[in-house]
Design an enzyme around this catalytic site. Structure first.
Site, PDB file in Angstrom:
ATOM      1  N   VAL A  80      -8.084  -3.184   1.070  1.00 17.77           N
ATOM      2  CA  VAL A  80      -6.692  -2.898   0.738  1.00 17.77           C
ATOM      3  C   VAL A  80      -5.834  -3.772   1.641  1.00 17.77           C
ATOM      4  O   VAL A  80      -5.891  -3.643   2.863  1.00 17.77           O
ATOM      5  CB  VAL A  80      -6.348  -1.398   0.948  1.00 17.77           C
ATOM      6  CG1 VAL A  80      -4.917  -1.124   0.502  1.00 17.77           C
ATOM      7  CG2 VAL A  80      -7.332  -0.508   0.203  1.00 17.77           C
ATOM      8  N   THR A  85       5.390  -3.169  -0.516  1.00 14.86           N
ATOM      9  CA  THR A  85       5.810  -1.812  -0.873  1.00 14.86           C
ATOM     10  C   THR A  85       5.001  -0.781  -0.095  1.00 14.86           C
ATOM     11  O   THR A  85       4.045  -1.115   0.605  1.00 14.86           O
ATOM     12  CB  THR A  85       5.617  -1.558  -2.378  1.00 14.86           C
ATOM     13  OG1 THR A  85       4.213  -1.518  -2.657  1.00 14.86           O
ATOM     14  CG2 THR A  85       6.291  -2.647  -3.214  1.00 14.86           C
ATOM     15  N   HIS A  87       2.938   1.206  -1.317  1.00 13.77           N
ATOM     16  CA  HIS A  87       1.674   1.450  -2.005  1.00 13.77           C
ATOM     17  C   HIS A  87       0.483   1.401  -1.044  1.00 13.77           C
ATOM     18  O   HIS A  87      -0.422   2.236  -1.121  1.00 13.77           O
ATOM     19  CB  HIS A  87       1.495   0.421  -3.130  1.00 13.77           C
ATOM     20  CG  HIS A  87       0.252   0.611  -3.932  1.00 13.77           C
ATOM     21  ND1 HIS A  87       0.106   1.645  -4.824  1.00 13.77           N
ATOM     22  CD2 HIS A  87      -0.894  -0.097  -3.977  1.00 13.77           C
ATOM     23  CE1 HIS A  87      -1.086   1.566  -5.392  1.00 13.77           C
ATOM     24  NE2 HIS A  87      -1.720   0.520  -4.892  1.00 13.77           N
TER      25      HIS A  87
END
Length: 165
Positions: A80, A85, A87
């Site tokens: 990741v 953002t 997210h």
């Protein structure tokens, strides 16, 4: 990467154990390699590896839970990369809480081998590629197997308990 404190991950004797490896397909160049390194670590430890793939890191916990119900240990692998953002924060929190819940609910070691990084270069440096500083697929697998052996040691020690119950 912290760059210090890692205990190292020499192979352990985990003959007869089965490792469930679940890896995300996002950043496939890295997760493919990490899954291969996890499989190699399991083999080096005398364990068998079963590998499953999922779309992304958010899907890791549910498959990890299914694997924990069938196998001795689970290794969850993903990448990741922080973006512009929030997210990243939601995904990282969801995956971490999900994998922790699976481990505690199922009573099985679940290794968190999800790279949570600011840049793809940081991920490459942890993915076990030639020249990488870390090999998360290998290290996570050995750590999970070592935890399973520790649990077995506790089971054996409690069977030999002396005194009042």
């Amino acid at each position: 990467m912290a760059g210090f404190g890692e205990p190292g991950a020499p192979a352990v004797d985990a003959a007869g154990l089965t490792v469930g490896v679940v890896a995300a397909r996002w950043h496939g160049e890295l997760t493919d390699h990490m899954a291969e390194r996890a499989r190699a670590a399991a083999e080096a430890c005398g364990a068998r590896a079963v590998v499953a793939r999922v779309a992304g890191s958010v899907e890791l916990p549910v498959v990890a839970q299914a694997m924990a119900r069938r196998f001795d240990v689970v290794v969850a692998l993903g990448v990741v990369v922080r973006g512009a953002t929030a997210h990243f924060d939601y995904v990282c929190q969801s995956v971490t809480e999900g994998l922790t819940r699976v481990a505690l609910d199922e009573g099985k070691p679940v290794a968190h081998g999800v790279l949570t990084v600011d840049t793809i270069e940081q991920a490459r440096d942890r993915a076990g590629l030639p020249g990488s500083a870390e090999d998360k697929g290998w290290a996570a697998t050995v750590a999970a197997l070592e935890a399973a052996l520790a649990i077995r040691g506790l089971d054996a020690a409690s069977a030999h308990r002396v005194g009042f119950a």
